[in-house]
Design a protein around this motif. Structure first.
Motif, mmCIF file in Angstrom:
data_model
loop_
_atom_site.group_PDB
_atom_site.id
_atom_site.type_symbol
_atom_site.label_atom_id
_atom_site.label_comp_id
_atom_site.label_asym_id
_atom_site.label_seq_id
_atom_site.Cartn_x
_atom_site.Cartn_y
_atom_site.Cartn_z
ATOM 1 N N PHE A 250 25.969 7.870 29.703
ATOM 2 C CA PHE A 250 25.001 8.938 29.472
ATOM 3 C C PHE A 250 24.384 8.845 28.083
ATOM 4 N N ASP A 251 23.143 9.372 27.973
ATOM 5 C CA ASP A 251 22.450 9.381 26.697
ATOM 6 C C ASP A 251 22.740 10.688 25.945
ATOM 7 N N ALA A 252 22.027 10.891 24.832
ATOM 8 C CA ALA A 252 22.278 12.058 23.986
ATOM 9 C C ALA A 252 21.916 13.369 24.667
ATOM 10 N N HIS A 253 21.123 13.310 25.737
ATOM 11 C CA HIS A 253 20.732 14.516 26.469
ATOM 12 C C HIS A 253 21.629 14.776 27.676
ATOM 13 N N GLY A 254 22.640 13.942 27.861
ATOM 14 C CA GLY A 254 23.508 14.105 29.019
ATOM 15 C C GLY A 254 22.898 13.570 30.291
ATOM 16 N N GLU A 255 21.843 12.750 30.185
ATOM 17 C CA GLU A 255 21.208 12.132 31.349
ATOM 18 C C GLU A 255 21.794 10.738 31.571
ATOM 19 N N ALA A 284 35.446 2.387 30.531
ATOM 20 C CA ALA A 284 34.416 1.591 29.866
ATOM 21 C C ALA A 284 33.129 2.388 29.683
ATOM 22 N N THR A 285 32.703 3.129 30.702
ATOM 23 C CA THR A 285 31.458 3.893 30.573
ATOM 24 C C THR A 285 31.625 5.079 29.621
ATOM 25 N N ILE A 286 32.823 5.648 29.548
ATOM 26 C CA ILE A 286 33.078 6.693 28.555
ATOM 27 C C ILE A 286 32.935 6.122 27.148
ATOM 28 N N ALA A 287 33.504 4.932 26.941
ATOM 29 C CA ALA A 287 33.394 4.283 25.632
ATOM 30 C C ALA A 287 31.939 3.951 25.316
ATOM 31 N N LEU A 288 31.194 3.480 26.315
ATOM 32 C CA LEU A 288 29.786 3.145 26.102
ATOM 33 C C LEU A 288 28.977 4.385 25.755
ATOM 34 N N THR A 289 29.250 5.483 26.419
ATOM 35 C CA THR A 289 28.570 6.745 26.101
ATOM 36 C C THR A 289 28.848 7.151 24.655
ATOM 37 N N ALA A 290 30.092 7.030 24.226
ATOM 38 C CA ALA A 290 30.452 7.392 22.851
ATOM 39 C C ALA A 290 29.810 6.449 21.840
ATOM 40 N N ASP A 291 29.779 5.145 22.160
ATOM 41 C CA ASP A 291 29.225 4.154 21.230
ATOM 42 C C ASP A 291 27.735 4.357 20.985
ATOM 43 N N THR A 292 27.034 4.950 21.943
ATOM 44 C CA THR A 292 25.589 5.153 21.814
ATOM 45 C C THR A 292 25.245 6.608 21.509
ATOM 46 N N ALA A 293 26.223 7.365 21.023
ATOM 47 C CA ALA A 293 26.030 8.784 20.679
ATOM 48 C C ALA A 293 25.549 9.586 21.882
ATOM 49 N N GLY A 294 26.032 9.202 23.043
ATOM 50 C CA GLY A 294 25.682 9.941 24.247
ATOM 51 C C GLY A 294 26.569 11.161 24.429
ATOM 52 N N ARG A 295 26.245 11.904 25.455
ATOM 53 C CA ARG A 295 26.975 13.152 25.722
ATOM 54 C C ARG A 295 27.252 13.254 27.210
ATOM 55 N N HIS A 296 28.510 13.404 27.557
ATOM 56 C CA HIS A 296 28.878 13.558 28.961
ATOM 57 C C HIS A 296 28.429 14.930 29.448
ATOM 58 N N PRO A 297 27.774 15.027 30.613
ATOM 59 C CA PRO A 297 27.334 16.336 31.112
ATOM 60 C C PRO A 297 28.522 17.261 31.354
#
Length: 325
Positions: A250-255, A284-297
């Motif tokens: 996910f990205d910073a907007h939770g999308e 892996a996808t949780i780590a990727l979301t964190a690495d890119t300053a994303g936000r889990h919905p």
């Protein structure tokens, strides 16, 4: 409101996609033949693309190939997807540890585009029919991983494209929250799986890439009921013929920014084994979301909150069981 057809624009797209899969280039007559058009009809399109630098013509063979004018556009598109840039090393690591092929998909509203592949060409079931740039239409049951995170209006539009039966629509509405809570989807190999691979493979071999979305939509319309293609709750002791496991970052907007899909399973899995691989993918996808300053919905309801993953000491390398894809 649907847009009006534009044959000229469609021809430009078809030429670019065709030449993307033709390593040695194609002549004007060959391009015209594949487009079911005359060389005279194709010439203005080819000439305009050559002037723009999107195509280059060989000085002696007179064949057309993609030109340097597309390099900047491709680099800009890749740079605009932070999750893809950050995910390449992660995908290679998943492939190394699990022995499976990994596909990265960048989603839009109605389709996803193959953005990166990590494939073992000598594996039992290589992803030979997919290529970077291919578009996968979101036509039920295709796209369930993305739809699990979408609002009702988007899900309704997805169902309208291919799930007219009331019972099927109800099944999808039961399966999507399960995918959301679990954090990954489990796609099963359906009875039409080999037919799909043959037809898509034939289109790919002929470099008719622009035909793939329509072909996939047609084939998806004849797939079995939802539960026969997308698994809901997994029974740990049951056996599943798994085609792929997919999870979203996910990205910073939770999308949903990127979907990673594991493929190349050469043997049936128990529900417990599928959950084991799914947990590794989800980690892996949780780590990727964190690495890119994303936000889990956030969860939609308390009962749909994703379960915490116990990943400490997770043994990922089970080549004998999961195959080398």
């Amino acid at each position: 409101m649907s847009s009006r057809p534009s044959p000229q624009t469609d021809r430009v797209v078809a030429v670019v996609e065709m030449l993307a899969g033709a390593a040695g280039g194609l002549s004007q007559s060959e391009i015209a033949r594949r487009l079911d058009a005359t060389p005279a009809t194709c010439y203005p399109t080819l000439a305009a693309l050559e002037r723009a630098g999107w195509l280059r013509r060989h000085p002696t063979r007179r064949t057309y190939a993609l030109g340097p004018g597309l390099i900047a556009a491709g680099q800009a598109a890749a740079a605009g997807t932070d999750a893809l840039s950050a995910g390449r090393a992660l995908m290679a690591d998943l492939h190394r540890r699990l022995g499976l092929s990994v596909v990265a998909l960048v989603p839009a509203v109605e389709y996803a585009t193959v953005a990166h592949l990590v494939v073992d060409p000598h594996g039992p079931r290589p992803v030979a029919t997919l290529r970077v740039g291919d578009r996968i239409p979101f036509h039920p049951p295709l796209g369930a991983t993305f739809m699990a995170w979408q609002p009702d209006a988007v899900v309704d539009a997805w169902l309208d494209r291919g799930a007219q039966d009331a019972a099927d629509r109800a099944q999808y509405r039961e399966i999507l929250p399960v995918i959301r809570a679990r954090g990954y989807s489990v796609e099963l190999a359906a009875s039409l799986d080999e037919r799909i691979r043959r037809q898509v493979g034939a289109a790919a071999a002929a470099n008719l890439r622009a035909q793939l979305p329509a072909l996939l939509c047609e084939l998806a319309a004849h797939l079995p009921h939802p539960a026969d293609f997308v698994a809901g709750e997994l029974d740990p002791a049951a056996t599943y013929r798994v085609d792929s496991l997919s999870a979203a970052a996910f990205d910073a907007h939770g999308e949903v920014a990127l979907i990673l899909s594991l493929r190349g399973f050469d043997a049936d899995l128990t529900g417990a084994e599928a959950a084991h691989v799914g947990a590794a993918l989800r980690t892996a996808t949780i780590a990727l979301t964190a690495d890119t300053a994303g936000r889990h919905p956030p969860p939609r309801t308390p009962e749909n909150q994703p379960q915490a993953l116990a990943t400490t000491g997770l043994c990922l390398r089970h080549a004998d069981r999961f195959g080398r894809g």
